[in-house]
Structures are given as C-alpha cells and as structure tokens.
Design an enzyme around this catalytic site. Structure first.
Site, mmCIF file in Angstrom:
data_model
loop_
_atom_site.group_PDB
_atom_site.id
_atom_site.type_symbol
_atom_site.label_atom_id
_atom_site.label_comp_id
_atom_site.label_asym_id
_atom_site.label_seq_id
_atom_site.Cartn_x
_atom_site.Cartn_y
_atom_site.Cartn_z
ATOM 1 N N LYS A 132 52.032 -28.406 7.370
ATOM 2 C CA LYS A 132 51.096 -29.529 7.560
ATOM 3 C C LYS A 132 50.352 -29.276 8.863
ATOM 4 O O LYS A 132 50.860 -29.550 9.943
ATOM 5 C CB LYS A 132 51.892 -30.835 7.623
ATOM 6 C CG LYS A 132 51.165 -32.073 7.124
ATOM 7 C CD LYS A 132 49.875 -32.386 7.847
ATOM 8 C CE LYS A 132 50.081 -33.111 9.150
ATOM 9 N NZ LYS A 132 48.844 -33.296 9.925
ATOM 10 N N GLU A 134 59.196 -28.885 19.829
ATOM 11 C CA GLU A 134 58.550 -28.288 21.004
ATOM 12 C C GLU A 134 57.489 -29.283 21.458
ATOM 13 O O GLU A 134 56.482 -29.466 20.786
ATOM 14 C CB GLU A 134 57.962 -26.935 20.609
ATOM 15 C CG GLU A 134 57.759 -26.044 21.791
ATOM 16 C CD GLU A 134 56.425 -26.293 22.437
ATOM 17 O OE1 GLU A 134 56.358 -27.189 23.318
ATOM 18 O OE2 GLU A 134 55.469 -25.612 22.058
ATOM 19 N N GLU A 183 52.282 -35.362 31.392
ATOM 20 C CA GLU A 183 51.500 -34.278 30.796
ATOM 21 C C GLU A 183 50.067 -34.782 30.553
ATOM 22 O O GLU A 183 49.857 -35.735 29.818
ATOM 23 C CB GLU A 183 52.139 -33.846 29.477
ATOM 24 C CG GLU A 183 51.437 -32.640 28.875
ATOM 25 C CD GLU A 183 52.102 -32.139 27.587
ATOM 26 O OE1 GLU A 183 52.356 -32.963 26.705
ATOM 27 O OE2 GLU A 183 52.343 -30.935 27.492
ATOM 28 N N CYS A 227 50.958 -26.252 25.738
ATOM 29 C CA CYS A 227 52.248 -26.888 26.017
ATOM 30 C C CYS A 227 52.880 -26.296 27.271
ATOM 31 O O CYS A 227 53.500 -27.001 28.052
ATOM 32 C CB CYS A 227 53.171 -26.762 24.828
ATOM 33 S SG CYS A 227 53.171 -25.130 24.100
HETATM 34 P P1 NAD Z 1 50.813 -35.451 17.691
HETATM 35 O O1 NAD Z 1 52.173 -35.110 18.118
HETATM 36 O O2 NAD Z 1 50.606 -36.839 17.189
HETATM 37 O O3 NAD Z 1 50.344 -34.450 16.516
HETATM 38 C C1 NAD Z 1 50.923 -33.190 16.269
HETATM 39 C C2 NAD Z 1 51.134 -33.006 14.769
HETATM 40 O O4 NAD Z 1 51.998 -34.026 14.289
HETATM 41 C C3 NAD Z 1 49.863 -33.098 13.923
HETATM 42 O O5 NAD Z 1 49.924 -32.187 12.848
HETATM 43 C C4 NAD Z 1 49.931 -34.517 13.383
HETATM 44 O O6 NAD Z 1 49.230 -34.682 12.172
HETATM 45 C C5 NAD Z 1 51.427 -34.679 13.160
HETATM 46 N N1 NAD Z 1 51.879 -36.068 13.126
HETATM 47 C C6 NAD Z 1 51.352 -37.143 13.767
HETATM 48 N N2 NAD Z 1 52.043 -38.266 13.470
HETATM 49 C C7 NAD Z 1 53.041 -37.899 12.636
HETATM 50 C C8 NAD Z 1 54.095 -38.596 11.998
HETATM 51 N N3 NAD Z 1 54.266 -39.919 12.131
HETATM 52 N N4 NAD Z 1 54.956 -37.900 11.223
HETATM 53 C C9 NAD Z 1 54.823 -36.559 11.073
HETATM 54 N N5 NAD Z 1 53.822 -35.852 11.636
HETATM 55 C C10 NAD Z 1 52.946 -36.497 12.417
HETATM 56 O O7 NAD Z 1 49.868 -35.098 18.881
HETATM 57 P P2 NAD Z 1 48.339 -35.549 19.148
HETATM 58 O O8 NAD Z 1 48.169 -37.003 18.855
HETATM 59 O O9 NAD Z 1 47.456 -34.607 18.429
HETATM 60 O O10 NAD Z 1 48.211 -35.289 20.717
HETATM 61 C C11 NAD Z 1 48.699 -36.245 21.629
HETATM 62 C C12 NAD Z 1 49.361 -35.600 22.835
HETATM 63 O O11 NAD Z 1 50.409 -34.735 22.380
HETATM 64 C C13 NAD Z 1 48.479 -34.687 23.665
HETATM 65 O O12 NAD Z 1 47.768 -35.413 24.610
HETATM 66 C C14 NAD Z 1 49.494 -33.759 24.299
HETATM 67 O O13 NAD Z 1 50.030 -34.346 25.452
HETATM 68 C C15 NAD Z 1 50.578 -33.654 23.262
HETATM 69 N N6 NAD Z 1 50.476 -32.385 22.487
HETATM 70 C C16 NAD Z 1 51.364 -31.413 22.761
HETATM 71 C C17 NAD Z 1 51.278 -30.210 22.082
HETATM 72 C C18 NAD Z 1 52.236 -29.098 22.356
HETATM 73 O O14 NAD Z 1 51.888 -27.936 22.171
HETATM 74 N N7 NAD Z 1 53.458 -29.377 22.746
HETATM 75 C C19 NAD Z 1 50.294 -29.996 21.124
HETATM 76 C C20 NAD Z 1 49.407 -31.043 20.845
HETATM 77 C C21 NAD Z 1 49.524 -32.232 21.540
#
Ligand code: NAD
Length: 485
Positions: free
Chosen positions: A179, A254, A387, A288
């Site tokens: 996904k 992660e 972060e 990250c």
């Molecule tokens: P997020 O964690 O919401 O999204 C990451 C993934 O999770 C996406 O594929 C999203 O569709 C999926 N997702 C979202 N809600 C979900 C749920 N309820 N169940 C299952 N999957 C779900 O992150 P975001 O909203 O895109 O970004 C927000 C913050 O997250 C950023 O500001 C940053 O601090 C952090 N982030 C960290 C990384 C990393 O590499 N560790 C990557 C992206 C974002």
C-alpha cells in the site's frame, strides 16, 4: 504543468492483473513542484485489499510457493537489472511525484536496484542450524516465510523503502501486498510493472494504492495477513501496531527520529562539514534518518555554526526537474507543519544563523521553504525535541562527553547518530552509550546503507530492515526435533 507519464496510473495491481479500484474511484496525485495535478491514482478499497490478500494466498499455494530460494533470488536479480536499465525513467517519476531533485531520484533508483541485487543474492543463503540435543535425536532449525506480508510505505523515499521491505520479503518467499502513500505512488506502480516484466508469478506482489484510513487500515486489519511492515509517523505506527496486536502478528515499525550528529572539538571539521549539512537538507529534510540536531562541543561551536551557515546561504531551492540542492516539500500540509516550526523559532527568539534561497522562477504553486539553520537552541526546546520533517537543523552546544550523551539520548526517538572525533576510545564509548539503532563514526548515512541493518528504539519504532538481518524479520524460525534412536 501536465506531465506525460509512461503508463496508466489509475489502476490497482492484483493477482497479476491491472484494473480499476473496485469502487471505480480515483484520487488526484499532486505535483509538489507547482501544485498541479500530476495524475489520477486508484482509490483502493477494503474489497481491493481483500482481493489482493486472496491473490497473495493463491500465489503461495501455487507457482510462487513452489519456487526454490535460488529461483526467487534469480527473479529479484533480474528485476534489479531491469531497474538499472530504467534508472532515468524511475528517477524522473520519483522527482515529479515527491518533489526531490533528479539527482536524488537517480540515487534512489540505484539504491532500489542494489536492494534487489542484495536480496536476490541472499535468497538462497539463509541457513538453519543443527543443534546438539539429547542422545538419539537430531534437532534442526529452518526459516519459513510468514505467508502474506503487508507493506505500508510513506511518500518520502518510496523506491528505497519498497526495495528494503518488499525485496527482503519476496526473497524469503512471502507474497506481498503493498500500500503506497496517497501522496506519492508512481514508482510503486512502476515497480509492479518491472516485477511483471521480470517474470514474477501472479500474486507474488500486489499493489493497492489508496488512502491510509481506507486501503491502509483494511490491510492492517486483515486476518489473512501474517506480518506488517510500516514506515511513517508515530501516530499511524501506533494504529498499525494495535491492528497487528488484534491479529497477533509481528510488525516492523520505522517511525522517524530526531537524529543527532555529535561534533567533538578534535574532529576533522573539513571532513565533517558536508555530512553535517547534507544529512539535514537531503530530500528537503523529509528523511527519517535526517540529522536534524547538530551537537557541537563549545570550543568549536562558533566555527561550526559559521561554516554551516556559509553552506546554507549557498543552497538553492527549486522545482524537482531543475535539479538544484533542495526541492519543494511533499504537500501543503507538510509546508504548514514546517512553517509552524519556523514561526516558533522566531517567536521564541532563537537565532536563525542562515537560510538558503528559493530561486526567483520557482512556480508559485509549489510548496517551497527556505532551508534554515537555527543556532544555540536549548536542548529541551520543541525545535530540538520534535521531528520537523523539513530542511531545518538546530545546532546545540555541549561541554564534554557526558553532556553530549545526555542531550543526544534526551529525546523520545532513537534512530541514528553520528559521532565526529579522532579519539578512538571515545568513538567506541559513544557508540556503545548512544540509544539508537545505527551509529556512524566520522561519517553519516542519511537513508543509506543497503547492507546495514536499520531500525530504531523508543518512538523510532522496532524491528530491523535492510542488510541480511531483514531476512530474519521476514521469516519465522521453525525448530524440528527428530527421535531416531
Ligand atoms: P503517515 O504515517 O500517516 O503515512 C504513512 C503511510 O501510512 C501512508 O502510506 C499512509 O497512507 C498510511 N496510513 C495512514 N493512516 C493509516 C492507517 N490508519 N492505517 C494504515 N495505514 C495508514 O504519515 P504522513 O501523514 O504522510 O506524514 C506525517 C508525518 O509522519 C511527517 O510529518 C513525518 O514526521 C512523519 N513521516 C515519517 C516518515 C519516515 O520515514 N519515518 C515518512 C513519512 C512521514
């Protein structure tokens, strides 16, 4: 600006077939460089996830499950070669989709190829053990795939994260449901096309784009999934772990960090300087393992700040395809988050030591911010604890090793740390005492290191991906004890 894309983007890939999402719905995919709509992607539903899990189960029971480890490895290696043949196309897709400079997209495509080469070569080298046991027994272990693995990938490094998690899972013989993030999923679709070309049996890899709370939540809740791999935010990671707990399955999380690079007064500053800055602004800080905190021993604090500031002033920010130092942020929301922290820095009276420049012809609709170096930040300040996920680095002064460690270990996170010192004993003392998953001494690898096990402690998550270690995470150990007399 409408870009020409090399394939239809609005489909899911399930059981070796491309088709519209079950509800026929799509989502717009934004171009971060100008805010325009780049493409429509499929809005995968719970029904699509159901179909993808069923296709993965069928693959395990069929052609995919029958392959030997060597045959799986050969498919991955073939895919790696095909990725290398398509580096320019993949780099352009990732640059357009994520907003990253083309050179970063290129580096990510090459890293994807490396993951596929690495896991292709490793697939048939995962050995069990024979265990000295009671007389008359032979006891042994072997590693089996979990079954269906779910992979939830964020938008910041789609190619690299797919490579490290899906690559390792396929090597061990799992069947995957991927996904990708709703903000960036073009290279996930390209990845599936390359897997098809390489000859992967139908259902070994399935891709269901869509919203996190729809397709993502459906995948994490699905009773037919035996392992989850998630990279993203702490808040969503907790939801994923709770969903995994309901099905009592393992999960790798992660979740980012607030990683420090620690500069002692005896460090080779000429060597350190490029690493200090690049690890903060790479991918516009949306990494990250970004080194978002620079801890500097007081004797060289002013010099390090001045030299970092000089580099910051030379940074140019612009559209992805202009291939400058820094691209736009991924979204309006990310722009808001980063702007909030920059306003907070101003309101708290913190010293902005330097900023980069947005080029004058950057498109008005793009989500650009000026890379910003903030010096002399108290270590408990929000800018030094949270972060930000943008091109913002804070510089914090310390006196001596004990204080450096206290500050470095003083956040909720623990992903990566860098230590710059010529003192060999101190290198080892620091590496042992730092609470994190990876320590770099006299170098720093933001996002890098295909061969190096990677993952966090604390709020940065748990489980390890990358390197050989990932193969253990994507498999279950079985012990067999045979009484033969
Ligand atoms: P997020 O964690 O919401 O999204 C990451 C993934 O999770 C996406 O594929 C999203 O569709 C999926 N997702 C979202 N809600 C979900 C749920 N309820 N169940 C299952 N999957 C779900 O992150 P975001 O909203 O895109 O970004 C927000 C913050 O997250 C950023 O500001 C940053 O601090 C952090 N982030 C960290 C990384 C990393 O590499 N560790 C990557 C992206 C974002």
């Amino acid at each position: 600006m409408r870009e020409t894309l090399p394939f239809a983007t609005n489909e899911v890939f399930i059981g070796g077939r491309w088709r519209a999402a079950s509800g026929g719905q799509t989502l717009p995919l934004a171009n971060p460089s100008d805010g325009s709509t780049l493409a429509e992607i499929a809005r995968g539903s719970a029904d699509d996830v159901d179909a993808a899990v069923a296709a993965a189960q069928a693959a395990l029971a069929g052609d995919w499950g029958r392959l030997t480890a060597a045959e799986r490895g050969r498919l991955l290696a073939t895919m790696g070669r095909k990725v290398l043949e398509h580096v320019e196309e993949l780099a352009r897709l990732e640059a357009l989709d994520v907003g990253k400079p083309l050179k970063q997209g290129r580096a990510d495509a090459v890293a994807l190829a490396r993951y596929l080469e690495f896991y292709g070569g490793a697939a048939d080298k995962v050995m069990g053990e024979t265990i000295p046991y009671l007389n008359g027994y032979t006891a042994l272990t072997w590693r089996e795939p979990h079954g269906v693995t779910g992979h939830i990938v964020p938008w910041n490094y789609p190619m690299q994260i797919i490579g490290r998690s899906v690559g390792a899972a396929l090597a061990m013989g799992n069947a995957c449901v991927l996904k990708p993030a709703e903000e960036a999923c073009l290279t996930a679709l390209a990845f599936a096309r390359i897997a098809e070309e390489a000859g992967f049996p139908a259902g070994a890899l399935n891709v269901v784009p869509g919203l996190g709370e729809e397709a993502g939540a459906a995948l994490t809740a699905h009773a037919g999934v035996q392992h989850l791999s998630f990279t993203g935010s702490v808040a969503t990671g907790r939801l994923v772990q709770a969903a995994a707990a309901r099905n009592t399955i393992p999960v790798t999380l992660e979740l980012g960090g607030k990683s420090p690079q620690i500069v002692f007064a005896d460090a080779d500053l000429d060597a350190a300087l490029p690493f200090l800055v690049n690890a903060g602004i790479q991918n516009a800080g949306q990494t990250c393992s970004a080194a978002s905190r620079i801890l500097v021993e007081r004797a060289v604090f002013d010099e390090v700040v001045a030299r970092m500031a000089q580099r910051y002033r030379a940074l140019r920010v612009g559209p992805a395809l202009a291939d400058l130092d820094v691209g736009p942020l991924i979204s309006a929301r990310q722009h808001e988050i980063v702007s909030h922290y920059l306003a907070l820095a101003r309101d708290s009276g913190l010293q902005v030591a330097a900023q980069g420049e947005i080029v004058h012809d950057a498109p008005a609709g793009g989500w650009y911010v000026r890379p910003t170096l903030v010096a002399g930040v108290p270590d408990r300040h929000a800018l030094a604890q949270e972060e930000i996920f943008g091109p913002v680095q804070v510089v914090i002064a310390f006196d001596g090793e004990a204080e450096a460690l206290r500050i470095a270990n003083g956040t909720a996170y623990g992903l990566v740390a860098g230590v710059w010192t010529r003192d060999g004993s101190r290198q080892l003392r620091m590496a042992r005492a730092l609470k994190c998953g990876q320590v770099f001494v006299n170098n720093y690898g933001a996002g890098g290191g295909v061969e190096l096990p990677f993952g966090g402690v604390g709020a940065s998550g748990h489980g390890r991906e990358k390197g050989f270690e990932a193969l253990y995470g994507f498999s279950a150990l079985k012990t067999v004890a045979i009484l033969h007399g």
